[in-house]
Structures are given as C-alpha cells and as structure tokens.
Design a protein around this motif. Structure first.
Motif, PDB file in Angstrom:
ATOM      1  N   PRO A  82       0.837  -1.205   0.000  1.00 37.81           N
ATOM      2  CA  PRO A  82       0.000   0.000   0.000  1.00 37.81           C
ATOM      3  C   PRO A  82       0.874   1.258   0.000  1.00 37.81           C
ATOM      4  CG  PRO A  82      -0.863  -1.591   1.545  1.00 37.81           C
ATOM      5  CD  PRO A  82       0.468  -2.122   1.083  1.00 37.81           C
ATOM      6  N   GLY A  83       0.415   2.280  -0.721  1.00 39.66           N
ATOM      7  CA  GLY A  83       1.152   3.538  -0.795  1.00 39.66           C
ATOM      8  C   GLY A  83       0.797   4.307  -2.041  1.00 39.66           C
ATOM      9  N   SER A  84       1.554   5.365  -2.309  1.00 36.10           N
ATOM     10  CA  SER A  84       1.351   6.221  -3.481  1.00 36.10           C
ATOM     11  C   SER A  84       2.142   5.682  -4.665  1.00 36.10           C
ATOM     12  CB  SER A  84       1.809   7.646  -3.193  1.00 36.10           C
ATOM     13  OG  SER A  84       0.961   8.238  -2.250  1.00 36.10           O
ATOM     14  N   TYR A  85       1.482   5.656  -5.823  1.00 32.31           N
ATOM     15  CA  TYR A  85       2.105   5.196  -7.054  1.00 32.31           C
ATOM     16  C   TYR A  85       1.707   6.125  -8.196  1.00 32.31           C
ATOM     17  CZ  TYR A  85       3.188   0.877  -4.634  1.00 32.31           C
ATOM     18  OH  TYR A  85       3.682  -0.043  -3.741  1.00 32.31           O
ATOM     19  N   ALA A  86       2.500   6.118  -9.253  1.00 29.93           N
ATOM     20  CA  ALA A  86       2.186   6.829 -10.484  1.00 29.93           C
ATOM     21  C   ALA A  86       2.638   5.950 -11.643  1.00 29.93           C
ATOM     22  CB  ALA A  86       2.873   8.190 -10.527  1.00 29.93           C
ATOM     23  N   VAL A  87       1.938   6.062 -12.776  1.00 29.56           N
ATOM     24  CA  VAL A  87       2.196   5.193 -13.921  1.00 29.56           C
ATOM     25  C   VAL A  87       2.464   6.032 -15.169  1.00 29.56           C
ATOM     26  CG1 VAL A  87       1.173   3.444 -15.450  1.00 29.56           C
ATOM     27  CG2 VAL A  87       0.750   3.351 -12.983  1.00 29.56           C
ATOM     28  N   ARG A  88       3.452   5.591 -15.937  1.00 32.11           N
ATOM     29  CA  ARG A  88       3.716   6.108 -17.284  1.00 32.11           C
ATOM     30  C   ARG A  88       3.503   4.941 -18.236  1.00 32.11           C
ATOM     31  NH1 ARG A  88       9.643   9.020 -16.732  1.00 32.11           N
ATOM     32  NH2 ARG A  88       9.038  10.503 -15.120  1.00 32.11           N
ATOM     33  N   ALA A 128       1.115  14.973  -9.583  1.00 28.50           N
ATOM     34  CA  ALA A 128      -0.018  15.124 -10.499  1.00 28.50           C
ATOM     35  C   ALA A 128      -0.546  13.777 -10.978  1.00 28.50           C
ATOM     36  CB  ALA A 128       0.382  15.982 -11.692  1.00 28.50           C
ATOM     37  N   ALA A 129       0.324  12.778 -11.054  1.00 26.33           N
ATOM     38  CA  ALA A 129      -0.068  11.460 -11.556  1.00 26.33           C
ATOM     39  C   ALA A 129      -0.324  10.445 -10.449  1.00 26.33           C
ATOM     40  CB  ALA A 129       1.011  10.931 -12.500  1.00 26.33           C
ATOM     41  N   ALA A 130      -0.019  10.794  -9.199  1.00 24.87           N
ATOM     42  CA  ALA A 130      -0.055   9.830  -8.095  1.00 24.87           C
ATOM     43  C   ALA A 130      -1.472   9.454  -7.678  1.00 24.87           C
ATOM     44  CB  ALA A 130       0.711  10.377  -6.898  1.00 24.87           C
ATOM     45  N   PHE A 131      -1.617   8.207  -7.253  1.00 23.09           N
ATOM     46  CA  PHE A 131      -2.856   7.663  -6.711  1.00 23.09           C
ATOM     47  C   PHE A 131      -2.475   6.685  -5.611  1.00 23.09           C
ATOM     48  CE2 PHE A 131      -1.440   5.079 -10.208  1.00 23.09           C
ATOM     49  CZ  PHE A 131      -1.558   3.787  -9.741  1.00 23.09           C
ATOM     50  N   GLU A 132      -3.430   6.362  -4.766  1.00 19.75           N
ATOM     51  CA  GLU A 132      -3.182   5.458  -3.641  1.00 19.75           C
ATOM     52  C   GLU A 132      -3.563   4.026  -4.000  1.00 19.75           C
ATOM     53  OE1 GLU A 132      -1.766   6.067  -0.529  1.00 19.75           O
ATOM     54  OE2 GLU A 132      -1.292   7.962  -1.525  1.00 19.75           O
ATOM     55  N   VAL A 133      -2.685   3.112  -3.638  1.00 19.48           N
ATOM     56  CA  VAL A 133      -2.982   1.685  -3.715  1.00 19.48           C
ATOM     57  C   VAL A 133      -3.221   1.224  -2.288  1.00 19.48           C
ATOM     58  CG1 VAL A 133      -2.018  -0.603  -4.172  1.00 19.48           C
ATOM     59  CG2 VAL A 133      -1.712   1.233  -5.833  1.00 19.48           C
ATOM     60  N   LYS A 134      -4.352   0.584  -2.090  1.00 21.42           N
ATOM     61  CA  LYS A 134      -4.706   0.032  -0.785  1.00 21.42           C
ATOM     62  C   LYS A 134      -4.650  -1.488  -0.872  1.00 21.42           C
ATOM     63  CE  LYS A 134      -7.858   3.820   0.485  1.00 21.42           C
ATOM     64  NZ  LYS A 134      -7.111   4.864   0.026  1.00 21.42           N
ATOM     65  N   ALA A 135      -4.693  -2.148   0.263  1.00 22.65           N
ATOM     66  CA  ALA A 135      -4.732  -3.609   0.277  1.00 22.65           C
ATOM     67  C   ALA A 135      -5.967  -4.074  -0.488  1.00 22.65           C
ATOM     68  CB  ALA A 135      -4.765  -4.121   1.709  1.00 22.65           C
ATOM     69  N   GLY A 136      -5.826  -5.140  -1.260  1.00 23.50           N
ATOM     70  CA  GLY A 136      -6.940  -5.667  -2.036  1.00 23.50           C
ATOM     71  C   GLY A 136      -6.882  -5.198  -3.478  1.00 23.50           C
ATOM     72  N   ALA A 137      -8.054  -5.113  -4.109  1.00 25.48           N
ATOM     73  CA  ALA A 137      -8.145  -4.760  -5.530  1.00 25.48           C
ATOM     74  C   ALA A 137      -8.160  -3.247  -5.716  1.00 25.48           C
ATOM     75  CB  ALA A 137      -9.403  -5.368  -6.128  1.00 25.48           C
ATOM     76  N   ASN A 138      -7.403  -2.781  -6.687  1.00 26.64           N
ATOM     77  CA  ASN A 138      -7.335  -1.371  -7.069  1.00 26.64           C
ATOM     78  C   ASN A 138      -7.394  -1.294  -8.581  1.00 26.64           C
ATOM     79  OD1 ASN A 138      -6.220   0.165  -4.403  1.00 26.64           O
ATOM     80  ND2 ASN A 138      -5.330  -1.870  -4.544  1.00 26.64           N
ATOM     81  N   ALA A 139      -7.904  -0.177  -9.108  1.00 28.40           N
ATOM     82  CA  ALA A 139      -8.004  -0.034 -10.567  1.00 28.40           C
ATOM     83  C   ALA A 139      -7.743   1.416 -10.967  1.00 28.40           C
ATOM     84  CB  ALA A 139      -9.370  -0.456 -11.041  1.00 28.40           C
ATOM     85  N   GLN A 140      -7.113   1.560 -12.106  1.00 25.13           N
ATOM     86  CA  GLN A 140      -6.884   2.860 -12.725  1.00 25.13           C
ATOM     87  C   GLN A 140      -7.107   2.707 -14.225  1.00 25.13           C
ATOM     88  OE1 GLN A 140      -5.623   6.067 -11.496  1.00 25.13           O
ATOM     89  NE2 GLN A 140      -6.431   5.146  -9.624  1.00 25.13           N
TER      90      GLN A 140
END
Length: 145
Positions: A82-88, A128-140
């Motif tokens: 879990p934490g902050s992530y960003a994707v290119r 600007a691109a960051a989002f939070e991932v939590k335990a379990g399923a996440n989607a972007q």
C-alpha cells in the motif's frame, strides 16, 4: 501422547504460516485499463513508480506490458505494498521497444500518465499522476493520447 504432539506441531506451523498469509493479504493488486485506443496493435509498455525520486530518475519499481489488440487493453500488477504510485505508459505501435518521436523530440506514439495527468514541456510531476494503492483490488484507467 502422539495426538498432543500432532496438535502442537499443527499449532506451531499455523503460527509460522499465518503472519506470511496476513502479509500477503495486506498487499494490493492494481488493474490498469487503457480504453479507446486508436490503433489496436502493438504492446503497451507500462512503468510503475512509487516515489518522486524514482519518477524523476525514470527508475520504476515495476515494469510490465499489455497487448493493445485486446478491448479494452489491460494489465494487472500483483502484490504492491500500500502507498502512493504513479504510472507512465506508451503504446509501442511499431514494435521497436522505444517511444517514437519526431525530430523535435515530441512523441509520435500514444502515451499517457495515471490520473490522466497532462504533460507540460515534459512529463507531469509525480504528485499530479499519483494515486493510492490500498490492500486488495485497485483499478486505474489511463487514456493514451
């Protein structure tokens, strides 16, 4: 006596396995989808970053790809803490493994960033691109331009 010993061994094994199982449960899985691709060919190359430093240096914590031929194109990244992530991401339409650019360095293949962050004379900031991932399923969902 053997029943007591068997139960003791079973309890000991459960106490060893349980923390590992709980640690696995605390991780997040991230599904990335890429809707409305103009070209249904090639691969989408995906880099996942977990810090502004990694984002700035171009050193992802995970790297994967997805087929652009599927509708919608999607990739699943398993077991992220879990934490902050960003994707290119960019769509490698010509299959050379590199983002094609024009003589001025402007990309000619579709590309995008998480949260549909917009570039401004270069990639957007990690924030600007960051989002939070939590335990379990996440989607972007990322739109490639």
């Amino acid at each position: 006596m053997t029943l007591v010993r068997t139960l003791a061994l079973a309890l000991a094994a459960a106490s060893i396995i349980a923390p590992a199982a709980r640690a696995q449960e605390a991780l997040g899985d991230l599904t990335l989808t890429f809707p409305d691709l103009k070209a249904k060919q090639g691969q989408i190359l995906i880099a996942v970053f977990d810090s502004p430093q990694g984002w700035a240096s171009g050193k992802p914590v995970r790297f994967t790809n997805a087929s652009a031929a599927k509708d919608p194109a999607a990739a699943k990244i398993l077991a992220l803490p879990p934490g902050s992530y960003a994707v290119r991401a960019f769509q490698d339409v010509d299959g050379d493994g590199k983002m094609a650019t024009n003589p001025f360095g402007i990309p000619t293949e579709p590309y995008g960033f998480s949260r549909d962050a917009q570039p401004n004379m270069g990639p957007p900031s990690f924030a600007a691109a960051a989002f939070e991932v939590k335990a379990g399923a996440n989607a972007q969902s990322l739109r490639l331009n």
